[in-house]
Design a protein around this motif. Structure first.
Motif, mmCIF file in Angstrom:
data_model
loop_
_atom_site.group_PDB
_atom_site.id
_atom_site.type_symbol
_atom_site.label_atom_id
_atom_site.label_comp_id
_atom_site.label_asym_id
_atom_site.label_seq_id
_atom_site.Cartn_x
_atom_site.Cartn_y
_atom_site.Cartn_z
ATOM 1 N N UNK A 1 -3.962 1.064 -9.845
ATOM 2 C CA UNK A 1 -2.540 1.196 -10.155
ATOM 3 C C UNK A 1 -1.959 2.557 -9.792
ATOM 4 N N UNK A 2 -2.811 3.464 -9.291
ATOM 5 C CA UNK A 2 -2.319 4.769 -8.808
ATOM 6 C C UNK A 2 -3.095 5.090 -7.539
ATOM 7 N N UNK A 3 -2.397 5.631 -6.580
ATOM 8 C CA UNK A 3 -3.028 5.964 -5.295
ATOM 9 C C UNK A 3 -2.192 7.017 -4.583
ATOM 10 N N UNK B 1 -9.106 -5.607 -15.877
ATOM 11 C CA UNK B 1 -8.961 -7.014 -15.520
ATOM 12 C C UNK B 1 -7.630 -7.334 -14.858
ATOM 13 N N UNK B 2 -6.580 -6.539 -15.157
ATOM 14 C CA UNK B 2 -5.283 -6.801 -14.530
ATOM 15 C C UNK B 2 -5.374 -6.455 -13.051
ATOM 16 N N UNK B 3 -4.431 -6.950 -12.284
ATOM 17 C CA UNK B 3 -4.378 -6.668 -10.845
ATOM 18 C C UNK B 3 -3.014 -6.126 -10.465
ATOM 19 N N UNK B 4 -2.956 -4.921 -9.877
ATOM 20 C CA UNK B 4 -4.111 -4.052 -9.643
ATOM 21 C C UNK B 4 -4.686 -3.530 -10.953
ATOM 22 N N UNK B 5 -5.963 -3.186 -10.921
ATOM 23 C CA UNK B 5 -6.595 -2.637 -12.113
ATOM 24 C C UNK B 5 -5.897 -1.344 -12.521
ATOM 25 N N UNK C 1 3.586 3.954 -9.332
ATOM 26 C CA UNK C 1 2.233 4.192 -9.835
ATOM 27 C C UNK C 1 2.269 4.187 -11.363
ATOM 28 N N UNK C 2 1.217 3.669 -11.964
ATOM 29 C CA UNK C 2 1.165 3.562 -13.430
ATOM 30 C C UNK C 2 -0.196 4.032 -13.921
#
Length: 353
Positions: free
Chosen positions: A348-350, A299-303, A287-288
């Motif tokens: 990006x985190x979950x 815009x990046x994937x994952x956002x 996770x980031x």
């Protein structure tokens, strides 16, 4: 004997103050008072003169107005010359510069960009430039606090507002985001998603925002009972390549982190690249969370999950604080203006499965 130019002299226009007086049937002094909103002129006369000036395309001579009023309505903005080239590639700093410019414009101030003097120039060069241009105040943007010419400026009576720059002087104020609290929000969020091995990529620690974000990270880890091995803290420079290098080092550890809090979005995106290079998924394996909420974060994937700074709020706080200093007598440094941050949760985190 030296004279001060009339502030309403011709300024590249076919119409000057004498012509306005002739056509209005009043004296040049009355025209001057009307254009300066002086109380001695009736509202009807003022409206008549202003309407005629607008119709004829009259423009005041601003340099002469400045001499008469002893005000320039101009604020200097200092961007560290040593970082300028890189700063032009930093979307957060560009956004902050735009926010400051907008806030100044809304407050009817002009903006003059200044560089800190080079090594070959005298330490007093910056202060001399401010006085030579009759600047009413200065906003300093993310410049190292140990710069000698800035210390001299802060120690003078020139009103100074520093965004993310530590200042001490009789007419100084510091404006910044709540960096430490924002970092705590990021760590708390990752903890709530089940992460217990949370590393950080800092910015250059001689800069106040980077040091404060590290302090917030450490404070949150202590409060949550999280161990922070020394290798979990690695320094970057706020740019993507340093985040990618730091991420590579962190992910090569035997007990690698499951989450990374990066003190800047570009570094966070770099850490995501490092995860991809290592064959790891974000957020499945790592996770980031970043800091800033630049446009690229969504815009990046994952956002990218990130701590958002209120750039417009920073610009408005800097201008409002500076105006307060301009209007006040020099006594002591003003209280810092701290602008709140907020957490923006994206892909990006979950929660950990």
């Amino acid at each position: 004997m030296s004279t001060v130019p009339c502030p309403f002299a011709q300024n590249g226009s076919a119409v000057n103050i004498r012509e306005l007086a002739r056509r209005s049937g009043v004296s040049t002094a009355t025209v001057s008072r009307a254009l300066n909103d002086r109380a001695e002129v009736s509202e009807a006369t003022r409206a008549k003169i202003r309407a005629l000036a607008s119709e004829l395309g009259y423009a005041p001579n601003e340099p002469a107005r400045t001499l008469v009023r002893r005000r320039s309505d101009t604020i200097g903005l200092i961007w560290d010359s040593g970082q300028e080239a890189r700063g032009l590639h930093n979307p957060y700093l560009l956004g902050l510069l735009s926010a400051v410019r907008t806030a100044l414009s809304e407050a009817d101030y002009h903006l003059m960009l200044l560089n800190t003097p080079g090594a070959e120039e005298q330490d007093t060069a910056l202060l001399q430039a401010v006085r030579r241009h009759n600047l009413e105040g200065v906003i300093v943007l993310t410049t190292p606090p140990d710069d000698r010419c800035l210390r001299l400026l802060a120690g003078s009576t020139v009103p100074c507002a520093g965004i993310d720059t530590a200042f001490t002087g009789p007419r100084t104020v510091r404006v910044s985001s709540d960096n430490a609290a924002g970092a705590e929000l990021a760590v708390q969020h990752l903890y709530e998603q089940g992460h217990r091995r949370i590393a950080t990529v800092t910015g250059p620690l001689h800069l106040p925002p980077a040091a404060e974000r590290l302090a917030g990270y450490l404070r949150a880890c202590t409060r949550l009972g999280l161990a922070v091995p020394p290798e979990y803290v690695t320094e970057g420079d706020f740019f993507l390549a340093s985040g990618q290098s730091a991420g590579k080092r962190l992910l090569a550890l035997a007990d690698r982190p499951t989450a990374i809090f990066a003190a800047g979005d570009q570094m966070a995106i770099g850490a995501m690249h490092a995860a991809a290079d290592a064959g790891l998924s974000v957020p499945g394996d790592l996770a980031v969370v970043g800091f800033d909420d630049i446009d690229a974060a969504s815009l990046v994937r994952p956002a990218l999950s990130t701590v958002a700074q209120d750039q417009r709020g920073l610009g408005e706080a800097a201008v409002a604080s500076l105006r307060g200093l301009i209007d006040a007598a020099p006594v002591e440094p003003a209280q810092p203006r701290i602008v709140p941050t907020r957490l923006v949760v994206r892909g990006s985190s979950r929660p950990r499965g």
